[in-house]
Structures are given as structure tokens and as C-alpha cells.
Enzyme design. Structure first.
Site, PDB file in Angstrom:
ATOM      1  CG  PHE A  19      -1.867   1.205   1.119  1.00  0.00           C
ATOM      2  CD1 PHE A  19      -2.938   1.211   0.234  1.00  0.00           C
ATOM      3  CD2 PHE A  19      -1.639   2.349   1.875  1.00  0.00           C
ATOM      4  CE1 PHE A  19      -3.749   2.329   0.108  1.00  0.00           C
ATOM      5  CE2 PHE A  19      -2.458   3.468   1.745  1.00  0.00           C
ATOM      6  CZ  PHE A  19      -3.513   3.455   0.863  1.00  0.00           C
ATOM      7  CB  THR A  20       0.546   4.541  -1.625  1.00  0.00           C
ATOM      8  OG1 THR A  20      -0.606   4.803  -0.833  1.00  0.00           O
ATOM      9  CG2 THR A  20       0.120   4.137  -3.021  1.00  0.00           C
TER      10      THR A  20
ATOM     11  CG  ASP B 120      -3.186  -1.701   6.403  1.00  0.00           C
ATOM     12  OD1 ASP B 120      -4.198  -1.280   7.006  1.00  0.00           O
ATOM     13  OD2 ASP B 120      -2.638  -1.063   5.493  1.00  0.00           O
TER      14      ASP B 120
ATOM     15  CE  LYS C  74      -8.611   4.875   3.923  1.00  0.00           C
ATOM     16  NZ  LYS C  74      -7.360   4.179   3.822  1.00  0.00           N
TER      17      LYS C  74
ATOM     18  NE  ARG D   7      -4.081   4.019  -5.905  1.00  0.00           N
ATOM     19  CZ  ARG D   7      -3.878   4.541  -4.707  1.00  0.00           C
ATOM     20  NH1 ARG D   7      -4.222   3.912  -3.635  1.00  0.00           N
ATOM     21  NH2 ARG D   7      -3.307   5.714  -4.575  1.00  0.00           N
TER      22      ARG D   7
ATOM     23  CG  PHE E 128      -0.705   8.456  -6.210  1.00  0.00           C
ATOM     24  CD1 PHE E 128       0.366   7.798  -5.626  1.00  0.00           C
ATOM     25  CD2 PHE E 128      -1.824   8.733  -5.438  1.00  0.00           C
ATOM     26  CE1 PHE E 128       0.333   7.433  -4.291  1.00  0.00           C
ATOM     27  CE2 PHE E 128      -1.869   8.366  -4.097  1.00  0.00           C
ATOM     28  CZ  PHE E 128      -0.781   7.725  -3.526  1.00  0.00           C
TER      29      PHE E 128
HETATM   30  C1  LIG Z   1      -5.864   4.501   3.773  1.00  0.00           C
HETATM   31  C2  LIG Z   1      -4.982   3.374   4.024  1.00  0.00           C
HETATM   32  C3  LIG Z   1      -3.820   3.508   4.769  1.00  0.00           C
HETATM   33  C4  LIG Z   1      -3.326   4.836   5.291  1.00  0.00           C
HETATM   34  O1  LIG Z   1      -4.212   5.413   6.151  1.00  0.00           O
HETATM   35  P1  LIG Z   1      -4.469   6.991   6.213  1.00  0.00           P
HETATM   36  O2  LIG Z   1      -5.539   7.126   7.226  1.00  0.00           O
HETATM   37  O3  LIG Z   1      -4.888   7.426   4.853  1.00  0.00           O
HETATM   38  O4  LIG Z   1      -3.196   7.630   6.625  1.00  0.00           O
HETATM   39  C5  LIG Z   1      -3.071   2.370   5.009  1.00  0.00           C
HETATM   40  N1  LIG Z   1      -3.432   1.172   4.516  1.00  0.00           N
HETATM   41  C6  LIG Z   1      -4.542   1.009   3.778  1.00  0.00           C
HETATM   42  C7  LIG Z   1      -4.909  -0.345   3.280  1.00  0.00           C
HETATM   43  C8  LIG Z   1      -5.350   2.104   3.503  1.00  0.00           C
HETATM   44  O5  LIG Z   1      -6.437   1.936   2.744  1.00  0.00           O
END
Ligand SMILES: *Cc1c(COP(=O)(O)O)cnc(C)c1O
Length: 461
Positions: free
Chosen positions: A127-128, A218, A261, A385, A452
Site C-alpha cells: 500500500f502506498t 493493516d 475506512k 491505481r 500520484f
Molecule cells: C488509507 C490506508 C492507509 C493509510 O491510512 P491513512 O488514514 O490514509 O493515513 C493504510 N493502509 C490502507 C490499506 C489504507 O487503505
């Protein structure tokens, strides 16, 4: 209409509305060109249906808003911190909690604590922000996701699974002492919102324990992952989402979390851990980067809303409607034979830009182009993406050329209606019909990190 099958429907009704602005095509032509054909640079007032991200774009419930009113804004020891701590312990099962302003705050802290220069961090696709924090701490990220994840048409129900052979061969190659932890994402965003199976997590845990390597989750979309486990993994069909979540977490040593999320809030995140010594270090460090360990960059009210969000996110009715909406759009696109990643993901539908615009090569940025085109068509905002998000190899400076070149249509939770979904499908279909006329882009400005977000493009004439 299939009258034998009951439709999914939202387990709520709407009490407050936010007006949307419709724009003309002329206005959109100006807006996207001023934004360098990068949907991240559009002003939200110029966007009609905003599917850029599901991050922090959720609608909160009346219970969460009520929680905002009882924010305890004390600098230290806020009541809301203890509520959140209790709920994280109850639902995720970890012992220690450190709130952070969002997910990347937690990633920063844990990467700095656990990673040494020259280390390797294996993960089920990157993940970025997660990968960047690992790299900035001196590690090399190694993708150990199963090969199926790189094939947009492969119907494996658990495309987020770790390939244990790849993991094992990395351990043999670099040595376990060079691997501080395995980074496991639940529902893998970059693979198209694909879940990992508990059976796979158990194997990862076993291999990690054998080699004395930690496993970090994560957990950003772990509850959405739990829903997929419930409907796709036989053993769990009679378990509640809360039980499944707890079991997932039990195979890991801690998690980083973006509450923006799963947890139905607009801001917030946390780091949760079982090991007291690591927790102690993290508690010291959070003060430098985020704020005192009982608020971590959040207001008391934000912690309260996030805590209440956990209770709502593990509700099966909520998750059924949440994922039901995404599947509604995905299935309509499949009916129209528009190429999308399958199986349909948990938080988003991903258009396969390589298949959608086969006449463009990857350095003409097919996904970036398609996202811009969809905005021009109807004011709908999506996200690239693909090659732009993938960035460059930090050693060679070469572009990564990811197999998947996708446009992500991400659904904010509890925000848009089924009629919005229909407009979305119609707009994509419109672009699909004139896809042969669509020309690519060239990059004219490239930022050094996470390009991006701010890269600028011009059309190839
Ligand atoms: C959004 C996200 C992050 C980073 O979280 P932020 O709240 O944007 O800093 C890390 N891992 C995944 C899978 C995400 O979707």
C-alpha cells in the site's frame, strides 16, 4: 428484475442532506485541464459524484454525531480515549492502544521502531503510504501475494492471500533476522479490494512463529475482510463479524489502522499492539509525531466517533448493504461487458484500463486517462491505481510497471444512493462506447514522493 431475490437495502434512512452541484461539459473541460488531468487536483465543488476514495468520506450516524457532543477535550486522559481503548480491546483484541491522526501516523511510528537499515518487509501487495514508511526507515518491500492477485480476471475468492512459498524463499534468501515483520493487509486495496482467508493467515502465523518473525496487520478494512470470510470460508458461515475479526487479529502481533475506512469516521487511526516493550517505545514516539499518547493528534470527539464506529462497522446489516452497493455497480458493469477486476472488491469497483483502452501503452497512462475521461463525461471522480501510483524503484529510478492498470471507483460508506450508482454505470458505458477515440496522456510534472497525488499531465495530441 429478479423477483425471486430480495434486494439489498440500506439499514438506515436519511435525516440530513448535502446538496450536489451539477456542472456543464464546458466547465469540466476547464476544471480537468487546470488540474493537470489529475483527479486528485480537482476542487470538490467541481465534482458531482465523488468516488475518489472511501477514506474519511463516510457519513456518520446519529449516534456518532451524538458522541461528538460529549467530546472530552482534556489534553491528557480524555474519557473518549478510554472508550476507544476499551472498544479496540473488545473487538480487535489487542492489549495496547495508541491513537494517531490517521493510518499513516501509526505506520510511521511502527516502521521507525521495528525496521533497521537493510531490512526486508514482505507483504501481500504494497500500500502506498505503508510501503513508503517502510522504505524511509531503510527497508526493502517484497511483494509476497499470490500470483492470482495480479490477474484481474482470476476468480480466486481470496486473492489477498500470501504465497507461502514466496515468503519462505525470502526468509531463506535474506535470513529471518533481516525481516522485522510481515506486513499483512486485510482486503488488499491494490489488488482490487480482495480479502485474505483465515486459513492463509493461520499459515502465515505458523511460518512467522517458526522463524521468530512478527506479523503486523493493516486492519484498515479488516471488518470488510471479515464479511468476505463469513460468506466465502465455509468454517465461518455461522460466526459473527466480530468473532471473525477477533480471530483474524489473534494471528497477528499488532495492527496499524486507518479509522477513515471501516470505522465510519472522517478522521482518525491507531496503532494497537500486544508487546508491552514495543508499546512503550511507541508511546514515547507518538508524542513527537502526533501528540500525547491519550489523543495522538485527535480531538476527544474524534476518538469518541471512532469508538462508536467500531460498534456499527461490525454490524452485519451495515456490511451487507455496504458491500451490496459495491456489488450492485460491479454486476451491472459485468452485464455490459465492461472489463473490471473480479471478484468484485469490498470497497470499490476497479475498471481494468488496459482492457478498456487497449490501444494505449502503459507509459501513456491508460488508467490516469480513463479517470480524466470519466470526469469529463459526467463529473464523476475516480482514481488511478496503476503506473502513476506504483512510482519508481528507489534504487534504479525506473518506473515500476505494475501488471494491473486500474481505475478505482471507491464508495464512501452510507453516502450515495442507488440512483447515483445507476448514473455512474450509464456514464462509464458512454465512455466505453467511444473508447477508441480516447487518447493518452504525458506526465509533465512529477513529485518525488507519492507522485500520484500531485503529478500533472497533458493530453497527447
Ligand atoms: C488509507 C490506508 C492507509 C493509510 O491510512 P491513512 O488514514 O490514509 O493515513 C493504510 N493502509 C490502507 C490499506 C489504507 O487503505
Amino acid at each position: 428484475m429478479d423477483l425471486k431475490k430480495r434486494s439489498w437495502a440500506e439499514p438506515f434512512k436519511i435525516k440530513m442532506v448535502e446538496p450536489l452541484r451539477m456542472t456543464s461539459r464546458e466547465e469540466r473541460v476547464i476544471a480537468i485541464s487546470e488540474s493537470g488531468y489529475n483527479t486528485f487536483l480537482l476542487k470538490s465543488k467541481d465534482v458531482y459524484i465523488d468516488l475518489l476514495t472511501d477514506s474519511g468520506t463516510n457519513a456518520m450516524s446519529q449516534d456518532q454525531w451524538a458522541g461528538m457532543m460529549i467530546g472530552d477535550e482534556s489534553y491528557a486522559g480524555s474519557e473518549n480515549f478510554y472508550n476507544l481503548e476499551k472498544n479496540v480491546q473488545k473487538f480487535y483484541g489487542y492489549k495496547y492502544l495508541i491513537p494517531t491522526h490517521q493510518g499513516r501516523g501509526a505506520e510511521n511510528i511502527i516502521s521507525k521502531i521495528l525496521i533497521k537499515n537493510g531490512d526486508y518487509v514482505p507483504g501481500n501487495m504494497y500500500f502506498t503510504t505503508t510501503r513508503l514508511h517502510q522504505e524511509l526507515s531503510g527497508a526493502t518491500f517484497v511483494d509476497v501475494i499470490i500470483d492470482d492477485a495480479h490477474d484481474s480476471q482470476n476468480l480466486n475468492p481470496f486473492k489477498g492471500n500470501v504465497d507461502l512459498k514466496k515468503l519462505d524463499s525470502l526468509i531463506n534468501k535474506v535470513g529471518a533476522e533481516k525481516i522485522p515483520y510481515i506486513s499483512v493487509a486485510a482486503t488488499v486495496n491494490m489488488a482490487g479490494g480482495q480479502p485474505i482467508a483465515i486459513s492463509n493467515l493461520r499459515e502465515v502465523r505458523k511460518l512467522a512463529s517458526k522463524n521468530k518473525i512478527k506479523v503486523l496487520l493493516d486492519a484498515t478494512r479488516a471488518i470488510e475482510n471479515a464479511y468476505f470470510i463469513k460468506i466465502r470460508e465455509e468454517e465461518f458461515k455461522n460466526k459473527s463479524l466480530a468473532e471473525i475479526l477477533k480471530e483474524m487479529c489473534s494471528y497477528t502481533d499488532g495492527c496499524t489502522m486507518s479509522g477513515k475506512k471501516d470505522l465510519l469516521v472522517n478522521i482518525g487511526g491507531f496503532l494497537a499492539l500486544n508487546d508491552f516493550e514495543i508499546f512503550e517505545e511507541a508511546r514515547n514516539m507518538v508524542v513527537i509525531y502526533e501528540g500525547l499518547h491519550t489523543y495522538g493528534g485527535l480531538a476527544g470527539r474524534d476518538m469518541e466517533a471512532m469508538s462508536r464506529g467500531i460498534d456499527e462497522a461490525v454490524s452485519e446489516d451495515h456490511m451487507k448493504a455496504r458491500i451490496g452497493q459495491v456489488e450492485y455497480v460491479g454486476n451491472k458493469l459485468i452485464e455490459l461487458e465492461i472489463p473490471i477486476v473480479q471478484p468484485i472488491g469490498g470497497h470499490a469497483v476497479f475498471l481494468d484500463a488496459k482492457k478498456f483502452l487497449p490501444h494505449l501503452n502503459q507509459l501513456q497512462f491508460p488508467a490516469q486517462t480513463l479517470a480524466a475521461e470519466l470526469y469529463l463525461e459526467s463529473g464523476i471522480r475516480a482514481m488511478e491505481r496503476g503506473i502513476v501510483s506504483a512510482g519508481r524503484n528507489k534504487d534504479t529510478g525506473e518506473n515500476f510497471l505494475p501488471k494491473l492498470e486500474l481505475v478505482r471507483l471507491t464508495f464512501p460508506r452510507r453516502v450515495y444512493t442507488q440512483a447515483h450508482c445507476d448514473v455512474l454505470v450509464e456514464s462509464i458505458y458512454e465512455v466505453y462506447q467511444r473508447r477508441n477515440e480516447v487518447k493518452g496522456l504525458k506526465m509533465v510534472y512529477e513529485p518525488k514522493y507519492l507522485r500520484f497525488f500531485q503529478a500533472r499531465f497533458e493530453p497527447i495530441l
